[in-house]
Design an enzyme around this catalytic site. Structure first.
Site, PDB file in Angstrom:
ATOM      1  N   LYS A  93      60.366  19.561 181.005  1.00  0.00           N
ATOM      2  CA  LYS A  93      59.792  18.628 180.020  1.00  0.00           C
ATOM      3  C   LYS A  93      60.260  17.194 180.246  1.00  0.00           C
ATOM      4  O   LYS A  93      61.270  16.943 180.912  1.00  0.00           O
ATOM      5  CB  LYS A  93      60.075  19.125 178.607  1.00  0.00           C
ATOM      6  CG  LYS A  93      59.151  20.306 178.281  1.00  0.00           C
ATOM      7  CD  LYS A  93      59.194  20.755 176.854  1.00  0.00           C
ATOM      8  CE  LYS A  93      58.147  21.875 176.687  1.00  0.00           C
ATOM      9  NZ  LYS A  93      58.313  22.616 175.433  1.00  0.00           N
TER      10      LYS A  93
ATOM     11  N   ARG B 133      61.569  29.989 177.576  1.00  0.00           N
ATOM     12  CA  ARG B 133      60.224  29.921 178.176  1.00  0.00           C
ATOM     13  C   ARG B 133      60.296  28.961 179.359  1.00  0.00           C
ATOM     14  O   ARG B 133      60.570  27.784 179.160  1.00  0.00           O
ATOM     15  CB  ARG B 133      59.239  29.418 177.124  1.00  0.00           C
ATOM     16  CG  ARG B 133      57.806  29.263 177.612  1.00  0.00           C
ATOM     17  CD  ARG B 133      56.922  28.678 176.516  1.00  0.00           C
ATOM     18  NE  ARG B 133      55.547  28.563 176.940  1.00  0.00           N
ATOM     19  CZ  ARG B 133      55.065  27.552 177.651  1.00  0.00           C
ATOM     20  NH1 ARG B 133      55.847  26.568 178.026  1.00  0.00           N
ATOM     21  NH2 ARG B 133      53.788  27.526 177.997  1.00  0.00           N
TER      22      ARG B 133
HETATM   23  N1  HH2 Z   1      55.885  24.369 175.365  1.00  0.00           N
HETATM   24  C1  HH2 Z   1      54.665  24.211 175.943  1.00  0.00           C
HETATM   25  C2  HH2 Z   1      53.647  25.134 175.683  1.00  0.00           C
HETATM   26  N2  HH2 Z   1      53.865  26.211 174.889  1.00  0.00           N
HETATM   27  N3  HH2 Z   1      55.298  27.484 173.537  1.00  0.00           N
HETATM   28  C3  HH2 Z   1      56.498  27.664 172.964  1.00  0.00           C
HETATM   29  N4  HH2 Z   1      56.718  28.737 172.191  1.00  0.00           N
HETATM   30  N5  HH2 Z   1      57.536  26.780 173.159  1.00  0.00           N
HETATM   31  C4  HH2 Z   1      57.385  25.674 173.934  1.00  0.00           C
HETATM   32  O1  HH2 Z   1      58.348  24.875 174.056  1.00  0.00           O
HETATM   33  C5  HH2 Z   1      56.111  25.444 174.557  1.00  0.00           C
HETATM   34  C6  HH2 Z   1      55.075  26.385 174.323  1.00  0.00           C
HETATM   35  C7  HH2 Z   1      54.411  23.065 176.857  1.00  0.00           C
HETATM   36  O2  HH2 Z   1      54.699  23.394 178.187  1.00  0.00           O
HETATM   37  P1  HH2 Z   1      53.614  23.827 179.287  1.00  0.00           P
HETATM   38  O3  HH2 Z   1      52.873  25.047 178.871  1.00  0.00           O
HETATM   39  O4  HH2 Z   1      54.280  23.926 180.606  1.00  0.00           O
HETATM   40  O5  HH2 Z   1      52.652  22.588 179.375  1.00  0.00           O
HETATM   41  P2  HH2 Z   1      51.173  22.327 178.854  1.00  0.00           P
HETATM   42  O6  HH2 Z   1      51.211  22.396 177.365  1.00  0.00           O
HETATM   43  O7  HH2 Z   1      50.856  20.955 179.389  1.00  0.00           O
HETATM   44  O8  HH2 Z   1      50.277  23.402 179.409  1.00  0.00           O
END
Ligand code: HH2
Length: 250
Positions: A196, A231
């Site tokens: 992040k 995660r």
């Molecule tokens: N962070 C993201 C997405 N889903 N779910 C939970 N439970 N906790 C988190 O911290 C979280 C989440 C964001 O990360 P990522 O999926 O890699 O990115 P994007 O939202 O751009 O797909």
């Protein structure tokens, strides 16, 4: 929990797993590396991300869930009830809910539910990063949501402080520093710091592909503070870190 973003625009891996075959291979690889759960998402929630129409999110997510769920536990990362329902129908058993509002869907099918803290919508959330006491406010929100989930009949409930969601670097660090206050609620805690932007900001603007060390440091920190799940995008190194933490705690 290993991340599988079936999206063109996720902040760290957008476009890499949009193709069905590539997504399934990536999910299987994460499972082989030791992920207990593969988290399939079809809509980016990065700051400023635009919403995805429901039909498109279903098209991205459901076939991949159906294929992966035969071999590994699958969660669906969505804010839409229709997508959660379809993914559960296809074999997912956990709703990873950044809107903390889908407990009725989880209850109706006996699935688990992760309630994550966020303020507003991803497209505008960074304008809402204002708190008197971020740890107390996030804790209160999550306990209320978890109790709502229990009242609705959800049996497996997780809480997540939502690192990076309507939070400044300072807010993220405060939540990590005081993670034990969330753990003390008794609800199992999930933490997502992987790659992040606050890690980039704390490491001389490290680009997204160069945040493994910061991701491992924060995941290890969260585990040592009592998080029950992390995660992550980089499953293999995180599993190694988790083994060390487990040995230390034994
Ligand atoms: N962070 C993201 C997405 N889903 N779910 C939970 N439970 N906790 C988190 O911290 C979280 C989440 C964001 O990360 P990522 O999926 O890699 O990115 P994007 O939202 O751009 O797909």
């Amino acid at each position: 929990m290993g991340v599988l973003n079936v999206t063109p625009d996720s902040f760290s891996d957008g476009g890499r797993w949009l193709d069905f075959e590539a997504a399934v291979a990536h999910g299987r690889q994460r499972a082989a590396e030791g992920a207990d759960i593969v988290d399939v998402g079809g809509e980016s929630t990065r700051p400023g991300a635009e919403a995805v129409p429901v039909e498109e999110e279903l098209r991205r997510v459901v076939p991949v869930v159906r294929e992966l769920a035969q071999r590994v536990r699958v969660s669906v990362d969505t804010r839409k009830p229709a997508v959660a329902e379809a993914a559960l129908e296809a074999g997912a058993t956990l709703v990873n809910d950044v809107s903390a509002s889908l407990h009725a869907v989880a209850a109706a099918t006996g699935a688990g539910w992760i309630a994550m803290h966020m303020k507003g919508e991803p497209v505008t959330m960074q304008q809402e990063a204002h708190y008197e006491d971020v740890v107390a406010e996030v804790r209160q929100f999550l306990v209320e949501r978890a109790e709502a989930g229990r009242a609705a009949g959800v049996e497996e409930i997780w809480i997540d402080p939502g690192i990076g969601f309507a939070k400044t670097v300072h807010h993220n660090l405060a939540l990590l520093a005081h993670l034990e206050e969330l753990v003390a609620t008794g609800w199992p805690v999930v933490v997502g710091t992987s790659r992040k932007s606050f890690i980039g900001k704390l490491t001389g603007d490290a680009p997204v592909d160069d945040r493994l060390e910061g991701s491992l440091a924060t995941a290890t920190w969260a585990m040592a503070k009592g998080a029950a799940m992390v995660r992550v995008h980089d499953v293999l190194p995180t599993v190694q870190a988790a083994r060390i933490v487990a040995e230390g705690a034994a």
